[in-house]
Scaffold this active site. Structure first.
Site, PDB file in Angstrom:
ATOM      1  N   THR A 286     -30.889  82.729  -9.313  1.00 34.00           N
ATOM      2  CA  THR A 286     -31.303  83.222 -10.637  1.00 34.00           C
ATOM      3  C   THR A 286     -32.050  84.539 -10.466  1.00 34.00           C
ATOM      4  O   THR A 286     -31.805  85.510 -11.193  1.00 34.00           O
ATOM      5  CB  THR A 286     -32.198  82.163 -11.341  1.00 34.00           C
ATOM      6  OG1 THR A 286     -31.419  80.971 -11.513  1.00 34.00           O
ATOM      7  CG2 THR A 286     -32.673  82.651 -12.693  1.00 34.00           C
TER       8      THR A 286
ATOM      9  N   ASN B 298     -19.014  77.309 -11.688  1.00 32.57           N
ATOM     10  CA  ASN B 298     -19.811  76.130 -11.350  1.00 32.57           C
ATOM     11  C   ASN B 298     -19.332  74.854 -12.038  1.00 32.57           C
ATOM     12  O   ASN B 298     -19.566  73.764 -11.549  1.00 32.57           O
ATOM     13  CB  ASN B 298     -21.288  76.367 -11.699  1.00 32.57           C
ATOM     14  CG  ASN B 298     -21.479  77.081 -13.011  1.00 32.57           C
ATOM     15  OD1 ASN B 298     -20.990  78.194 -13.207  1.00 32.57           O
ATOM     16  ND2 ASN B 298     -22.166  76.444 -13.934  1.00 32.57           N
TER      17      ASN B 298
ATOM     18  N   GLN C  40     -21.334  79.321  -5.989  1.00 28.85           N
ATOM     19  CA  GLN C  40     -20.482  78.132  -5.861  1.00 28.85           C
ATOM     20  C   GLN C  40     -19.350  78.337  -4.856  1.00 28.85           C
ATOM     21  O   GLN C  40     -18.525  77.444  -4.670  1.00 28.85           O
ATOM     22  CB  GLN C  40     -19.902  77.754  -7.228  1.00 28.85           C
ATOM     23  CG  GLN C  40     -20.957  77.326  -8.237  1.00 28.85           C
ATOM     24  CD  GLN C  40     -21.615  75.981  -7.903  1.00 28.85           C
ATOM     25  OE1 GLN C  40     -21.119  75.217  -7.066  1.00 28.85           O
ATOM     26  NE2 GLN C  40     -22.733  75.693  -8.544  1.00 28.85           N
TER      27      GLN C  40
ATOM     28  N   CYS D  76     -28.444  73.267 -15.474  1.00 30.02           N
ATOM     29  CA  CYS D  76     -29.434  74.069 -16.192  1.00 30.02           C
ATOM     30  C   CYS D  76     -29.325  73.851 -17.687  1.00 30.02           C
ATOM     31  O   CYS D  76     -30.217  74.186 -18.428  1.00 30.02           O
ATOM     32  CB  CYS D  76     -29.230  75.542 -15.892  1.00 30.02           C
ATOM     33  SG  CYS D  76     -29.143  75.836 -14.148  1.00 30.02           S
TER      34      CYS D  76
END
Ligand SMILES: Cc1ncc(COP(=O)(O)O)c(C=O)c1O
Length: 396
Positions: free
Chosen positions: A72, A153, A181, A326
């Protein structure tokens, strides 16, 4: 039995990685920047870890790999750095990305839009990927950056990264890929694929949480996100997370060693699971097996809310997901299912199963049995599902 099939959310730390990290918490805990022995005794392990990261990505010595706290942060850094360096006071004002990026890219792009940046979110096809030519068509002389993930993802679908990188080079536009990923699942060879920036995160490939990285090609300028004590050559300040870096280096080494195993054994188990689940009436999987990372399945089981399925699985000791961890606390539909144009009720039926090298055939057999039972139970009480033969299988 407990079965962990949520490896796209996070992975188990490989015990070899854990063992390698341990001394750097309790014995060699010095700050690597200190001038005493406690500091300097961390240097060999840090060097070994960095060497493993360079080797794992097949990066050049002139490239930078900067340690961050997570992907992130890496994604935020690239996008905000490009805004600062090329858009804020420059003549560019455009970023191209896709409509299925992880929130770490998506939300940052939305934030940049509030600052006046124009963002193009390229549409995906029914498999959940974009065509490389769409990038070429979207590039203008105002484009500062193209940011496209290596693998999705939710679906595991692989994007045409090599072609996109070639287009960006030809057009003179910077290219960033979120490879979170992809690492440990498919080859990420930066001598073959020419990216300017690449984000990754240790906890997705059996390393620890709280440590990630940003690859920066040939020391490309990129304004710092974290200013402070000039760590990492001034590119990213903050005391080095020694144990984390040591763990990520070891995890990268193992990821390379296990790549063939991933492509053969993990894929074989994933394919077996997929084939068995597709025997259930009214199910479909997004994307083809060969175009996906070897560990991921995003399956829609018509008539069953993903959350209801997760509940049954959790009761039976099986961990799965309805999509990105998330975003999984709300009951919204799966964003990738929506992006591929799935009907509203199908977008709520997504179940993501993501395997790792630690899963066994026994666990997969148990999962198949539990899912079959759950489907029978939940469809029997579903208000939206009927076994009527009139239902058309084409679904999408
Ligand atoms: C594609 C992708 N990018 C970024 C992230 C964020 O990674 P991190 O948890 O290291 O911030 C994730 C995590 O799910 C991801 O799947």
């Amino acid at each position: 039995m407990r079965v962990y099939l949520d490896n796209n959310a996070t992975t188990k730390v490989d015990p070899i990685v854990f063992k390698k990290m341990e001394p750097y918490f309790v014995k060699m805990y010095g700050n690597p920047n200190s001038l005493h022995q406690y500091g300097s005794e961390t240097h060999p392990a840090l060097k070994e870890a960095m060497d493993n990261l360079y080797a794992g990505l097949n990066a050049n010595d002139e490239d930078d790999i900067i340690i961050t706290s997570c992907a992130t942060e890496s994604n935020n850094w690239v996008l905000k750095g490009i805004y600062h360096d090329h858009i804020h006071n420059g003549d560019k004002n455009h970023i191209i990305t896709t409509e299925v990026e992880h929130p770490a890219v998506m939300a940052t792009c939305k934030f940049l839009e509030t600052l006046g940046v124009e963002v193009t979110y390229l549409k995906v096809n029914e498999k959940g990927v974009i065509e490389a030519s769409a990038v070429e068509d979207a590039i203008t002389d105002k484009t500062a950056l193209v940011s496209v993930m290596w693998a999705n993802n939710e679906t595991g679908m692989l994007f045409p990264i090599k072609e996109i990188s070639e287009i960006c080079k030809k057009k003179g536009v910077l290219f960033h890929s979120d490879a979170v990923q992809a690492i440990g699942k498919v080859e990420v060879n930066l001598k073959e694929v020419d990216v300017d920036f690449l984000s990754f995160s240790a906890h997705k490939f059996h390393g620890p949480k709280g440590v990630g990285g940003l690859y920066i090609k040939e020391s490309q300028p990129l304004t710092s996100l974290l200013h402070g004590g000039e760590h990492m050559g001034g590119r990213r300040s903050g005391t080095l997370n020694v144990a984390g870096i040591v763990g990520m280096g070891e995890a990268m080494k193992l990821a390379v060693e296990y790549l063939d195993f991933e492509k053969s054994n993990v894929k074989k188990l994933r394919d077996y699971l997929e084939d068995e689940l597709l025997k259930i009436e009214d199910t479909f999987v997004v994307g083809t097996k060969e175009e996906r990372t070897p560990n991921t399945i995003l399956i829609s089981v018509r008539g069953i809310e993903g959350e209801a399925m997760l509940w049954d699985l959790n009761k039976a000791g099986i961990a799965a997901s309805t999509g990105s961890a998330c975003a999984s606390e709300d009951l919204e539909s799966n964003p990738v299912m929506e992006a591929i144009g799935a009907e509203a009720d199908l977008a709520h039926t997504a179940l993501r199963l993501s395997l790792s090298r630690f899963n066994t055939k026994e666990e997969i057999d148990y999962t198949i049995e539990v899912i079959n039972k759950a489907v029978k139970r939940l469809r029997a009480i579903s208000s939206t599902y009927s076994y009527a033969p009139s239902w058309h299988k084409s679904g999408l």
